[in-house]
Every structure is written in structure tokens, then in C-alpha cells.
Design a protein around this motif. Structure first.
Motif, PDB file in Angstrom:
ATOM      1  N   LYS A 183       0.846  -1.198   0.000  1.00 45.98           N
ATOM      2  CA  LYS A 183       0.000   0.000   0.000  1.00 45.98           C
ATOM      3  C   LYS A 183       0.877   1.242   0.000  1.00 45.98           C
ATOM      4  O   LYS A 183       0.451   2.334  -0.368  1.00 45.98           O
ATOM      5  CB  LYS A 183      -0.869   0.012   1.265  1.00 45.98           C
ATOM      6  N   THR A 184       2.080   1.072   0.478  1.00 39.61           N
ATOM      7  CA  THR A 184       2.993   2.214   0.605  1.00 39.61           C
ATOM      8  C   THR A 184       3.956   2.295  -0.580  1.00 39.61           C
ATOM      9  O   THR A 184       4.199   3.365  -1.125  1.00 39.61           O
ATOM     10  CB  THR A 184       3.791   2.100   1.927  1.00 39.61           C
ATOM     11  N   PHE A 185       4.512   1.149  -0.948  1.00 43.29           N
ATOM     12  CA  PHE A 185       5.469   1.114  -2.063  1.00 43.29           C
ATOM     13  C   PHE A 185       5.030   0.055  -3.067  1.00 43.29           C
ATOM     14  O   PHE A 185       4.474  -0.974  -2.666  1.00 43.29           O
ATOM     15  CB  PHE A 185       6.870   0.757  -1.554  1.00 43.29           C
ATOM     16  N   GLN A 186       5.309   0.306  -4.316  1.00 36.30           N
ATOM     17  CA  GLN A 186       5.021  -0.724  -5.317  1.00 36.30           C
ATOM     18  C   GLN A 186       5.960  -1.904  -5.105  1.00 36.30           C
ATOM     19  O   GLN A 186       7.057  -1.736  -4.557  1.00 36.30           O
ATOM     20  CB  GLN A 186       5.241  -0.166  -6.722  1.00 36.30           C
ATOM     21  N   GLU A 187       5.545  -3.078  -5.548  1.00 33.39           N
ATOM     22  CA  GLU A 187       6.383  -4.267  -5.368  1.00 33.39           C
ATOM     23  C   GLU A 187       7.764  -4.069  -6.016  1.00 33.39           C
ATOM     24  O   GLU A 187       8.780  -4.471  -5.468  1.00 33.39           O
ATOM     25  CB  GLU A 187       5.679  -5.498  -5.961  1.00 33.39           C
ATOM     26  N   LYS A 188       7.793  -3.401  -7.153  1.00 34.33           N
ATOM     27  CA  LYS A 188       9.094  -3.205  -7.830  1.00 34.33           C
ATOM     28  C   LYS A 188      10.034  -2.325  -7.001  1.00 34.33           C
ATOM     29  O   LYS A 188      11.248  -2.325  -7.208  1.00 34.33           O
ATOM     30  CB  LYS A 188       8.906  -2.624  -9.236  1.00 34.33           C
ATOM     31  N   GLY A 449      18.535  -0.326  -8.438  1.00 29.62           N
ATOM     32  CA  GLY A 449      17.226  -0.848  -8.858  1.00 29.62           C
ATOM     33  C   GLY A 449      17.292  -2.293  -9.320  1.00 29.62           C
ATOM     34  O   GLY A 449      16.453  -2.735 -10.098  1.00 29.62           O
ATOM     35  N   ASP A 450      18.282  -3.031  -8.845  1.00 26.17           N
ATOM     36  CA  ASP A 450      18.415  -4.432  -9.231  1.00 26.17           C
ATOM     37  C   ASP A 450      17.967  -5.317  -8.060  1.00 26.17           C
ATOM     38  O   ASP A 450      18.669  -5.450  -7.056  1.00 26.17           O
ATOM     39  CB  ASP A 450      19.874  -4.732  -9.594  1.00 26.17           C
ATOM     40  N   ALA A 451      16.805  -5.947  -8.215  1.00 26.26           N
ATOM     41  CA  ALA A 451      16.218  -6.701  -7.099  1.00 26.26           C
ATOM     42  C   ALA A 451      16.493  -8.200  -7.177  1.00 26.26           C
ATOM     43  O   ALA A 451      15.906  -8.982  -6.436  1.00 26.26           O
ATOM     44  CB  ALA A 451      14.714  -6.447  -7.055  1.00 26.26           C
TER      45      ALA A 451
END
Lengths: 510, 361
Positions: A183-188, A449-451
Motif C-alpha cells: 500500500k505504501t510502495f510498489q512491489e518493484k 534498482g536491481d532486485a
């Protein structure tokens, strides 16, 4: 717009300048791991210019007091030592923000501070929120970030969150936390950290499997008899750890995250590419394919839990688990767990994975061993002594990272006698230079940004689904499987040996 | 010659090495590559044994030292063997074997056969050539080499020598050249890249109008390579007709993709550090990376609008073993260096047609 100077300079994704906000900034993780990791990145020139660090915690402190506390610990723990001149520059990037985790005003002030930093830095507002606080504050922090509008960012910028383990204590709590996070941050933009995945040898599992043509053709039920994953610790509940551990236990503390992550790397199919989702799609398929031990009987057959009793480790006398500081004397929490795990896929049909984790074992070691089937004995079974065991490929995660392969060889002489021999590769022997700390790699990855090396929501939930059945059988059934015991300093209970005994298997002696 | 270990007959090098290991069962023999260190300078073989002692702390290898004296009237080949051992992480004694060959007179022609009979099979060959390139650097030699390390700061005629390197690149599939001058500029490049991670600095890049590079006179190649990297990375076009060279500086002109004219100066100062300063300026932004002559820190400055970043990072010295290790640690095919070679060669006044018409004797 990419930085043209980064092209081909280092073979990794490009980290971007950002402000790192650490919640729980006065804790051990921040002092011993996060700040030394950021400092070492600065020392090596890998930290983008313009990175700022804001420590968020409840205690009253000035920037200077916060910096000097961090410096004191960094001097002791930094892997590359401590350089005063580099620290002086690095310390200027660090600020302290005092606030309660639930205080809306504190977040409002944080937003203003971040705005000022952004202005000073020229208007760019990349933000990395690292939640290193106690798990009980996760909800508060995430909801407050949202209320303060800190989860959103300007066009062209990003706002990401790193969440430390434990990610929930069961499936419902993990789902709840995932909902709050999402709800706070997108999954990405959500990075669930599992520092095991940042370790050099864990990363090498994929290289070993997919960059060496000799292993992958054998990596299936035609050639592999079983696989063992062991995480042994030679410590108990030192440093007041008993309070946390007695609520968690070995299964939740280590198996749900680290060991199931290692298992999925070992068992996954080749990913179509090395993107974060390419790799994680394959890992989650493994977790989805775990056969569920969903009755107390199945749990009793396939899982062993145990506590250590008084004994000796490294020559030192140690008390039993229930006598440990901050542990309930009537506790049934497991300090040791061993599991037989079956993966219901074409590749792994019939191949058991034996996973064990224990406290107060004879030594500290984490490893994966792949036990190959024995060859037909038609040629050598008449020999006295027979064929001494099959091939074993061992991937040592820690310490003494490396890979070894056990083979059978003829002993020189006129007689035909066979003995196992070991081909051994040690990182420390071949590469004199030490590996970077897992947190260094993971922090840089999150800035880039590499998950890939972070757990995705579905991975976490699938792992909890598997674990919850076992926890439920232990704590909610009318006929719970018993808690076995073992003497501290031994390799676990007899019941764990019995788990493998069927089929003549044994735990590998480490 | 004692430092080189035990002198052995050429025909029994392998047997003597085996005996050496049999004497010491407590040590581990480790090797990830063959490292040949070649020099035609008098006494270099002894110094190189010390360098290899340092290098094997981090890079396990079979080292082959080659000393050449072509002027000696007597044709001879002598060989010595020893091992360099280090305690790794306070635990294990890890040893790397070293074979030293001294070839004199007409025997130098037997270099290839003698030396390469003693390579560890399947492991790559890293060849460290010290000093000027000579006629021994021929296709017969470089076709066997995976990584070729040299130091163009030691060359009296870099343009001619680089033509030979470029020819080797075209002729040999696996040949990967690595210039120590390029390694010297690594920390500077990393710092520049780090400063341009800043979004405002990045925005100003195409409006750059001035580049100033200051180097020690011995390290002009490093300065020119650094400039080639900046130009090549950004895809800026050279305005060759505006070039001016003087004794202490080379002046070049380029055009950015936004059509801004950039004046670039590579100047030398004898009291300066090997790479003393790099400054990239536009009307709104200055990026400066500098190092004092005796300083072990690289100072970095970014000034953009009201925003200023200043930081220092430690950098290694100019020690050949350190540079060599830094180069090895990065591994790979050195693709970035290969990418900048054409631009760099154009700064030296070398064009492609010239490359195939030149021989070094």
C-alpha cells in the motif's frame, strides 16, 4: 539519462545518488553492518557522489554524537580498516533525525529535512528507506511514511524500501506486512533483504550450475540421490538473543528465509535471463512445488525438532537451551530442526532434500552437498571394502567458502583398492583478496534498482505456507510431534539421523 | 641469483618442481593462471622475483620469469625454481611456483619453445612485458597470449609500439592488451563517473566547454587515454583542424552532441603526480579530480549551482606490483580500453592505414 562514464567501467548495474534513511539507526545492524558497508563502498569509490544518510531513531542525539558512535564501531569492524581522512568526508554525509516511530510530526520533519537535502543536492529526490528497526515497528514506519507522502517521488526519481527479516512470523502476518508494504510502495520498489543471497558463494551457485556444462546434465533425479543443506552454529543464546529466539525458533529464524532461498537456487530451472524477475520466477516455482507436510503425522515423519542439553562446545561448558538467559524454562521452541523436503517437479521427483539447522553444534558451517547416485557396482563390488561411497559435490557457503568434489580413486599398488579423494577449490586459496560484505553488494543493488538478490512477495509467502503447516502441527495440534534433545557440542539428535537412515543415507560429516 | 631459488637443468625443471612440492606437505599449491614476466633489462629478473612474491599474495599463479640479454656473445639458457608462500587468512600456507629463465645471445631465439613448454595446461597465459617492445613481440609469441600487460609510459616511441599492439589485436583472437597507463587512470575514471552520477552534473555534461588534464611528463599516455575515454564515452566529435601541440601541452578541440565546442588541454608538469588533475567544466558545473604529488588520496570536487560535493578516496601508489594486481583483479577482456584505442591512436597521429605497414626491429 544514463551516466555515459559508467559504461563498461564496472560490470554491474549503475547505482544512483540517493538519500538513505535508516530506521532503527541506533541499533546493532546499523552500526555493525550498514554503516561499515556504506563506508567501504565509499572507500572503494563505488558509492555515488551525493549519497546522504539519515539515521532515524528514538534516542536524543546530535549529528556529531551519532557520527562519533558510528565511527567508534566502524574502527573495529570495517573490513578494509578505518581511514580518518575518508571517514571525515563520509561522516559529512551522515545526519541524525530523532523521532518516535509513531510520531506523525517526526515524519513531517523528516520530509522537510529530505527536501532540504534534495534542494542542496540540486533537486533530485531519490530515496532509499531501510527499515532496520524491530519488526514490531514495521507497520508504524510504513504507514507513517505513506501519511507523510514520503513513499511517492517526483517524476524521474524513485523511492524504495528495504525491509529486514523477519518478514512476518507466519503466513498471515507476512501477508499483512506485504499488504502494508504494497500500500505504501510498489512491489518493484520493495527490497526484502536476505543477506545470504549477497554472499559470494550463494551467488556462485547459479554460475556453477549454468556456466559449467558438466553439471547441469547431471542435475536431476537420474543422477542425484539426495541433497543436504546444513547450517550449523556453535553458539547458543549469547548476548540476550534468547528473548527473540525463543519466540522464533530455528525453523522461522533460518529455514523460512536463508535455507529455503539456498534450496530454491539449487533446485530452480535455468532462468530465461538474469533479470530480477527472470531469476525470481524460477525460484518461486520451486517453493510452490514443495510437498506440504500438512498433518501432524506427516510432520512427525519428515521433520525433527530438538533442543540442546548441557554440554561442551569448543571446550567450553554450556547450559541447556531451557536454562539459557531469557528463554522460558518450559519452552518447546526448537534450537535445532531437520527436515526432509520433497520437490514435486519432473526434475526432482523422488529426490529428498535434507535441510538442518542447529545451535550449539560442534562448529560453525553452512554448506550444500549434492550426493550423486552410486554407479553400478558390477565391476568393483567383489573387492574387499567395495566402492567407498558416491560422488559428492559440496558448495561451502561459510566459512572457508569454496567447492569440493569427492571422487573414487584407486590406491596405488598391485591390488585394486578404492578410496575417496577430494578435489577442493577454496576461495581463500585461489583468490587472496577478501570478498565484499553481503550488505555492500545488496545496498549497491538497491541503489541501482536491481532486485535479483532480494526476495519477492510471492517467494516469502510461499515459504511461509510451507513453514506454517509445520508450526501448526507443533503448536496447535492435539498430538504434537515430540521435541527431541541432543547434547550441546554434538551433531544433533538421533532422530535427525533416523530421518536419513532409510535408504542408507547419513548426514555429511562437516 | 640466490633469490631465484635452486638452479636446475633445463631438461629437469618439471621433475625438480615435483620434488620441491614433495618436500613440503603442509603447503597448498595454487594456480589460476600462468604469469610470464619478460624483461630485456639487466638485473630485472631479480627485481621481478620480488614483484611476483607480492603478486602471489592475491593472485595464485605459476610464474615464469624471463630475462633476456641479446648482447651477450655467449648463447646460454639457465633456469631456477622456487616457490612463493603466503599464509592466507592466518591459516593456510598457499604457495605458487616460480620458474626463472635467463636467456643470452643467440639462445634468445629459443624463448618460445623453452618457456612455453613449462606452462600449466588449460590455464590462461598473462604476459607482462616490461620496457620497449622488441622484435621478439611477434605473431608467434602473441598468438599464445591471453592477456598482454605493458606500460606505455616506458616506451620511447609510443605511436610505433601501439601500432604493433593494434596489429596483434587484429591478428590474434584471444589477445587482450592491458596498458599500465590505463590502469593508473582507473581511480580517476571511477571518481569522474561517481561525480557525474549527480543528476545536475550529468545534465551539464553536454555543455562542457573545457577539459584540462595535468600529468607528469612520463605519463602523458595516461592523460591522452583519459581524454580519449571522455570523448569516446560521450560520442563527441573531434575538430582535428584546431589541434595545437607545444612542448608542454597538447590542445584538442571537440564538439559535443549539443554543438558546444570543447577545448581540451593535456599538459605536463615535472613536479606533478602521474595523473595530477582532471577538470571538466561547463558554464554551470565544474568536476575536478586531483592528487598531490605525494598524496595517497584522490580529491574529488563537484561544483554545480549552489551544490558542492567534496570527498577523498585512498588510491594506490605507482608501484608496478600494485598496478599489476589492480589490473588482474578487474579481469575481463578490457573492452573499455579496446574501445578507446582508435580515438587515442588518433591523438598520437596514427591512422589505421599506417598500422599494417609498420614493423619494429
Amino acid at each position: 539519462m544514463n551516466n555515459p562514464f559508467r559504461k563498461d567501467l564496472v560490470s554491474r548495474s549503475q547505482p544512483e545518488a540517493c538519500t538513505v534513511v535508516i530506521f532503527g539507526a541506533t541499533g546493532d545492524l546499523t552500526h555493525r553492518k550498514l554503516i561499515p558497508a556504506l563506508y567501504n563502498l565509499q572507500l572503494e569509490g563505488a558509492l555515488p557522489a551525493g549519497v546522504k544518510i539519515v539515521g532515524f531513531a528514538r534516542r536524543e542525539k546530535t549529528d556529531e554524537q551519532f557520527r562519533s558512535g558510528l565511527e567508534e564501531i566502524n574502527r573495529k569492524v570495517s573490513r578494509s580498516g578505518h581511514d580518518d581522512e575518508v571517514w571525515a568526508d563520509f561522516a559529512q554525509k551522515i545526519h541524525y533525525h530523532q523521532s518516535e516511530f509513531q510520531d506523525a510530526d517526526g515524519y513531517k520533519r523528516l520530509a522537510e529535512s529530505l527536501e532540504e537535502i534534495d534542494q542542496e543536492r540540486g533537486g533530485k529526490g531519490n530515496r532509499l528507506f531501510y527499515i532496520a528497526s524491530a519488526p514490531s515497528f514495521f507497520d508504524d514506519v510504513l504507514e507513517s511514511l505513506k501519511d507523510a507522502g514520503l513513499n511517492s517521488c517526483r517524476a524521474g526519481c524513485w523511492s524504495r524500501v528495504i525491509v529486514e527479516k523477519p518478514f512476518g512470523i507466519d503466513l498471515p502476518s507476512a501477508q499483512h506486512l506485504n499488504e502494508v508494504v504494497n500500500k505504501t510502495f510498489q512491489e518493484k520498489d520493495t527490497y526484502r533483504i536476505d543477506h545470504y543471497l549477497g554472499k559470494e558463494t550463494a551467488q556462485n551457485i547459479m554460475v556453477l550450475r549454468f556456466a559449467n556444462a558438466i553439471f547441469e546434465p547431471l542435475w536431476n533425479n537420474n543422477y542425484i540421490d539426495h541433497i543436504q543443506i546444513t547450517c550449523a552454529e556453535n553458539l547458543g543464546m549469547e548476548g540476550g538473543r534468547g528473548g527473540y529466539y525463543d519466540k522464533a525458533g530455528a525453523l522461522r529464524d533460518m529455514v523460512q528465509n536463508h535455507l529455503l532461498q539456498l534450496l530454491s537456487l539449487v533446485a530452480m530451472e535455468p532462468p530465461t535471463d538474469l533479470t530480477a524477475d527472470g531469476v525470481r520466477d524460477e525460484k518461486v516455482k520451486v517453493l510452490r512445488s514443495l510437498r506440504q507436510w500438512d498433518t501432524p503425522e506427516l510432520v512427525a515423519e519428515n521433520v525433527v525438532r530438538a533442543q540442546y542439553t548441557e554440554g561442551h562446545v569448543d571446550g567450553e561448558k554450556c547450559v541447556g537451551y531451557c536454562q539459557e538467559d531469557r528463554v522460558d524454562p518450559e519452552s518447546t521452541t526448537e534450537a535445532y530442526v531437520a527436515l526432509r523436503i520433497m520437490i514435486d517437479t519432473w526434475r526432482w521427483s523422488g529426490v529428498p532434500f535434507f535441510v538442518r539447522m542447529g545451535k550449539q553444534l560442534p562448529k560453525k558451517a553452512t554448506e550444500i552437498s549434492v550426493h550423486f547416485k552410486e554407479p553400478p557396482t558390477v565391476l568393483f563390488n567383489a573387492l574387499s571394502g567395495g566402492v567407498p561411497g558416491g560422488n559428492v559435490l559440496v558448495i561451502r557457503i561459510q566459512p572457508d567458502e569454496g567447492i569440493s568434489l569427492r571422487m573414487v580413486s584407486k590406491i596405488p599398488g598391485a591390488r585394486l583398492r578404492l578410496e575417496p579423494v577430494k578435489m577442493d577449490f577454496h576461495y581463500s586459496t585461489s583468490f587472496g583478496k577478501g570478498s565484499p560484505e553481503a550488505y555492500e553488494r545488496l545496498l549497491l543493488d538497491s541503489m541501482a534498482g536491481d532486485a535479483t538478490l532480494f526476495a519477492r512477495r510471492d517467494e516469502v509467502e510461499e515459504a511461509w505456507k510451507f513453514i506454517d503447516h509445520i508450526e501448526s502441527a507443533w503448536h496447535e495440534s492435539s498430538n504434537p510431534p515430540p521435541v527431541a534433545d541432543y547434547v550441546a557440542g554434538t551433531w544433533g539428535p538421533k532422530e535427525a539421523d533416523d530421518l536419513l537412515a532409510e535408504g542408507g543415507r547419513k548426514w555429511r560429516r562437516l | 641469483m640466490q633469490i631465484l631459488g635452486k638452479e636446475v637443468a633445463i631438461g629437469s625443471v618439471d621433475r625438480e618442481l615435483r620434488l620441491l612440492w614433495e618436500q613440503d606437505k603442509a603447503s597448498t599449491n595454487a594456480s589460476l593462471m600462468n604469469l610470464a614476466v619478460y624483461s630485456e633489462n639487466d638485473g630485472a629478473i631479480l627485481r621481478n622475483s620480488d614483484l611476483v612474491q607480492e603478486i602471489t599474495r592475491e593472485h595464485a599463479c605459476r610464474a615464469i620469469l624471463i630475462g633476456i640479454d641479446r648482447d651477450d656473445p655467449k648463447a646460454s639458457i639457465r633456469a631456477w625454481i622456487t616457490a612463493h608462500c603466503h599464509l592466507r587468512h592466518g591459516r593456510k600456507s598457499v604457495c605458487c611456483e616460480q620458474i626463472a629463465f635467463q636467456l643470452t645471445g643467440r639462445a634468445t631465439g629459443r624463448l618460445r619453445n623453452t618457456v612455453f613448454a613449462h606452462l600449466n595446461s588449460d590455464l590462461p597465459l598473462v604476459f607482462w612485458w616490461q620496457g620497449e617492445l622488441s622484435s621478439i613481440f611477434s605473431e608467434r609469441l602473441y598468438s599464445l597470449i591471453e592477456r598482454f600487460v605493458f606500460d606505455s609510459s616506458q616506451w620511447s616511441d609510443p605511436a610505433e609500439s601501439f601500432k604493433c599492439i593494434e596489429r596483434a589485436l587484429k591478428n590474434a583472437n584471444n589477445f587482450s592488451p592491458m596498458d599500465m597507463e590505463w590502469t593508473r587512470s582507473y581511480a580517476v575514471r571511477l571518481a569522474v563517473a561517481g561525480l557525474y552520477d549527480d543528476p545536475l552534473a550529468k545534465q551539464s555534461l553536454e555543455y562542457t566547454n573545457s577539459i584540462r588534464i595535468k600529468v607528469h611528463p612520463n605519463h602523458k599516455m595516461a592523460g591522452l587515454q583519459l581524454l580519449a575515454w571522455i570523448i569516446q564515452s560521450n560520442g563527441w566529435k573531434p575538430l582535428m583542424d584546431k589541434r595545437q601541440d607545444t612542448e608542454i601541452s597538447d590542445r584538442f578541440c571537440f564538439e559535443t552532441n549539443e554543438g558546444v565546442e570543447v577545448t581540451a588541454v593535456v599538459e605536463t608538469a615535472s613536479s606533478a603526480a602521474p595523473i595530477a588533475e582532471l577538470e571538466i567544466s561547463s558554464p554551470d558545473c565544474t568536476v575536478r579530480v586531483s592528487r598531490g604529488a605525494d598524496s595517497r588520496y584522490l580529491h574529488q570536487l563537484l561544483n554545480v549551482g549552489s551544490h558542492r560535493v567534496e570527498q577523498s578516496t585512498p588510491v594506490s601508489g605507482n608501484d608496478p606490483a600494485e598496478l599489476f594486481m589492480a589490473q588482474l583483479s578487474r579481469g575481463g577482456k578490457n573492452s573499455l580500453f579496446r574501445m578507446i584505442i582508435p580515438t587515442f591512436l588518433s591523438f598520437l597521429g596514427v591512422n589505421e592505414e599506417e598500422i599494417y605497414g609498420t614493423n619494429i626491429e
